[in-house]
Each structure stands twice: as structure tokens, then as C-alpha cells.
Design a protein around this motif. Sequence first.
Motif, PDB file in Angstrom:
ATOM      1  N   ILE A   1      26.529  -5.901 113.770  1.00 29.95           N
ATOM      2  CA  ILE A   1      27.494  -6.511 114.697  1.00 29.95           C
ATOM      3  C   ILE A   1      27.019  -7.901 115.112  1.00 29.95           C
ATOM      4  N   ARG A   2      25.750  -8.004 115.483  1.00 24.60           N
ATOM      5  CA  ARG A   2      25.205  -9.309 115.901  1.00 24.60           C
ATOM      6  C   ARG A   2      25.247 -10.322 114.755  1.00 24.60           C
ATOM      7  N   SER A   3      24.915  -9.865 113.543  1.00 22.60           N
ATOM      8  CA  SER A   3      24.945 -10.764 112.379  1.00 22.60           C
ATOM      9  C   SER A   3      26.355 -11.252 112.096  1.00 22.60           C
ATOM     10  N   PHE A   4      27.332 -10.350 112.191  1.00 21.87           N
ATOM     11  CA  PHE A   4      28.721 -10.731 111.964  1.00 21.87           C
ATOM     12  C   PHE A   4      29.134 -11.845 112.919  1.00 21.87           C
ATOM     13  N   TRP A   5      28.843 -11.677 114.216  1.00 19.89           N
ATOM     14  CA  TRP A   5      29.259 -12.682 115.189  1.00 19.89           C
ATOM     15  C   TRP A   5      28.498 -13.995 115.007  1.00 19.89           C
ATOM     16  N   MET A   6      27.225 -13.930 114.592  1.00 21.64           N
ATOM     17  CA  MET A   6      26.481 -15.167 114.315  1.00 21.64           C
ATOM     18  C   MET A   6      27.127 -15.910 113.146  1.00 21.64           C
ATOM     19  N   LEU A   7      27.512 -15.185 112.096  1.00 21.62           N
ATOM     20  CA  LEU A   7      28.165 -15.808 110.950  1.00 21.62           C
ATOM     21  C   LEU A   7      29.537 -16.362 111.329  1.00 21.62           C
ATOM     22  N   HIS A   8      30.236 -15.661 112.186  1.00 25.00           N
ATOM     23  CA  HIS A   8      31.550 -16.132 112.640  1.00 25.00           C
ATOM     24  C   HIS A   8      31.410 -17.463 113.379  1.00 25.00           C
ATOM     25  N   ARG A   9      30.455 -17.534 114.311  1.00 29.07           N
ATOM     26  CA  ARG A   9      30.226 -18.786 115.045  1.00 29.07           C
ATOM     27  C   ARG A   9      29.776 -19.900 114.104  1.00 29.07           C
ATOM     28  N   ALA A  10      28.944 -19.564 113.115  1.00 34.28           N
ATOM     29  CA  ALA A  10      28.482 -20.565 112.147  1.00 34.28           C
ATOM     30  C   ALA A  10      29.651 -21.096 111.317  1.00 34.28           C
ATOM     31  N   ALA A  11      30.554 -20.214 110.886  1.00 32.39           N
ATOM     32  CA  ALA A  11      31.720 -20.653 110.112  1.00 32.39           C
ATOM     33  C   ALA A  11      32.571 -21.612 110.937  1.00 32.39           C
ATOM     34  N   TYR A  12      32.718 -21.313 112.215  1.00 31.27           N
ATOM     35  CA  TYR A  12      33.476 -22.198 113.101  1.00 31.27           C
ATOM     36  C   TYR A  12      32.790 -23.567 113.173  1.00 31.27           C
ATOM     37  N   ALA A  13      31.487 -23.571 113.379  1.00 28.55           N
ATOM     38  CA  ALA A  13      30.745 -24.825 113.531  1.00 28.55           C
ATOM     39  C   ALA A  13      30.749 -25.651 112.248  1.00 28.55           C
ATOM     40  N   VAL A  14      30.483 -25.017 111.127  1.00 30.96           N
ATOM     41  CA  VAL A  14      30.382 -25.723 109.843  1.00 30.96           C
ATOM     42  C   VAL A  14      31.721 -26.333 109.433  1.00 30.96           C
ATOM     43  N   THR A  15      32.822 -25.654 109.743  1.00 31.53           N
ATOM     44  CA  THR A  15      34.140 -26.149 109.334  1.00 31.53           C
ATOM     45  C   THR A  15      34.807 -26.999 110.404  1.00 31.53           C
ATOM     46  N   GLY A  16      34.100 -27.295 111.471  1.00 30.99           N
ATOM     47  CA  GLY A  16      34.679 -28.094 112.543  1.00 30.99           C
ATOM     48  C   GLY A  16      35.848 -27.405 113.231  1.00 30.99           C
ATOM     49  N   GLY A  17      35.831 -26.083 113.221  1.00 31.64           N
ATOM     50  CA  GLY A  17      36.870 -25.315 113.893  1.00 31.64           C
ATOM     51  C   GLY A  17      38.047 -24.933 113.015  1.00 31.64           C
ATOM     52  N   ARG A  18      38.021 -25.323 111.735  1.00 36.78           N
ATOM     53  CA  ARG A  18      39.138 -24.963 110.846  1.00 36.78           C
ATOM     54  C   ARG A  18      39.138 -23.472 110.512  1.00 36.78           C
ATOM     55  N   ILE A  19      37.967 -22.825 110.571  1.00 36.92           N
ATOM     56  CA  ILE A  19      37.844 -21.385 110.327  1.00 36.92           C
ATOM     57  C   ILE A  19      37.237 -20.768 111.579  1.00 36.92           C
ATOM     58  N   GLY A  20      37.765 -19.628 111.982  1.00 39.03           N
ATOM     59  CA  GLY A  20      37.151 -18.907 113.083  1.00 39.03           C
ATOM     60  C   GLY A  20      38.080 -18.567 114.229  1.00 39.03           C
ATOM     61  N   LEU A  21      39.174 -19.317 114.371  1.00 32.68           N
ATOM     62  CA  LEU A  21      40.128 -19.025 115.436  1.00 32.68           C
ATOM     63  C   LEU A  21      41.462 -18.661 114.803  1.00 32.68           C
ATOM     64  N   ARG A  22      42.240 -17.856 115.518  1.00 39.64           N
ATOM     65  CA  ARG A  22      43.589 -17.541 115.042  1.00 39.64           C
ATOM     66  C   ARG A  22      44.460 -17.184 116.238  1.00 39.64           C
ATOM     67  N   SER A  23      45.744 -17.439 116.089  1.00 42.83           N
ATOM     68  CA  SER A  23      46.710 -17.081 117.124  1.00 42.83           C
ATOM     69  C   SER A  23      47.074 -15.608 116.980  1.00 42.83           C
ATOM     70  N   PRO A  24      47.400 -14.940 118.088  1.00 44.68           N
ATOM     71  CA  PRO A  24      47.827 -13.548 117.982  1.00 44.68           C
ATOM     72  C   PRO A  24      49.198 -13.449 117.329  1.00 44.68           C
ATOM     73  N   THR A  25      49.449 -12.328 116.678  1.00 40.00           N
ATOM     74  CA  THR A  25      50.749 -12.020 116.093  1.00 40.00           C
ATOM     75  C   THR A  25      51.207 -10.695 116.696  1.00 40.00           C
ATOM     76  N   PRO A  26      52.429 -10.265 116.426  1.00 39.71           N
ATOM     77  CA  PRO A  26      52.848  -8.964 116.962  1.00 39.71           C
ATOM     78  C   PRO A  26      51.979  -7.791 116.499  1.00 39.71           C
ATOM     79  N   LYS A  27      51.267  -7.952 115.377  1.00 39.34           N
ATOM     80  CA  LYS A  27      50.458  -6.840 114.862  1.00 39.34           C
ATOM     81  C   LYS A  27      48.955  -7.042 115.013  1.00 39.34           C
ATOM     82  N   ASN A  28      48.510  -8.265 115.270  1.00 41.23           N
ATOM     83  CA  ASN A  28      47.070  -8.551 115.351  1.00 41.23           C
ATOM     84  C   ASN A  28      46.742  -9.420 116.557  1.00 41.23           C
ATOM     85  N   TRP A  29      45.603  -9.118 117.197  1.00 36.50           N
ATOM     86  CA  TRP A  29      45.129  -9.969 118.271  1.00 36.50           C
ATOM     87  C   TRP A  29      44.575 -11.255 117.677  1.00 36.50           C
ATOM     88  N   GLY A  30      44.497 -12.275 118.506  1.00 34.94           N
ATOM     89  CA  GLY A  30      43.995 -13.570 118.068  1.00 34.94           C
ATOM     90  C   GLY A  30      42.504 -13.705 118.346  1.00 34.94           C
TER      91      GLY A  30
END
Length: 156
Positions: free
Chosen positions: A17-46
Amino acid sequence: MTEEPDLGPRLPPRWFIRSFWMLHRAAYAVTGGRIGLRSPTPKNWGMMRLRTVGRRSGAERVAIVGYYEDGPNLVTMAMNGWGDPEPAWWLNIQAQPDITVDLVDGSRAFHARAAEGDERQRLWAKWAAYDEGLDGWSRRRSRQTQVVVLEPRDDR
């Protein structure tokens, strides 16, 4: 023979779990925020990026968490990968509830608070619509998981 309590679904190991979140934050940082965030949809949280002030250090702290929209408010849960301790970002918010949130469409200022009573039950049920296993996951914690409401702040 003693029956073991139902702890709900099995969790992956804490290191995973900790590794997943570290990689998620790294993907956000490396891509300048292009990867890592998403808006919620009727079927998925953001996914949003919380920027809080460290309660002891006074330094900016960052966490990426799930959320959904409830009118003008954003709603998340103060969980730590379903581990028992409260997440550091929630402890920071309790000390300084005015925060900044990064969303797909930019940054906004919010005031955070814990939902209580009927509001908490309504928001919990709405989150359960996104995640059928929510009640099972929550049984893994010895304390109630806080439902956190982020209310827009006008800092002009």
C-alpha cells in the motif's frame, strides 16, 4: 473454540500500500500533474491532491486521496490505507483546517471539517455506492473512519 471477528476483506501488505502511494505521488511529480489526478464520474470516485500545513513542522505536506463531489463540497475519508492510525494529513487538517486542493482543472482553497450525525451517514452511504466493500474495509479499523467535508473558501 473462539470465533474470530469478521474483519472484512483482506488487505494487501502494508509495504504494498505504501509503495503504491509513493509511486502514485512520483507519477504526479514526474509528469507535472498530467498523471495522478482524475475527476469523479457517476461510477468512480476522483483523485485530488491535498496540500496541508504540517502541524509540527509548519511545512507544506501533500497527499493524494480519493473524493467525490457533494454540491459545491468535496468529500473524502480520513483513512490510512485502512490501517488503524489516523493519516497524517487528517491530523494536520485538524490543526489547520484551511487547505489547498489540486484538481484536474486547477487549485482551489477549501476549509475542511468532519461530517457528523445524519450528514455523515448520508455521505458514507454515497461513498458506499462507489465502493461496495466500504463497510467491510471499515471494520478493519478500531475507530470510526472520519468522513471529511471540504467546503470552498473565497480567499479574494
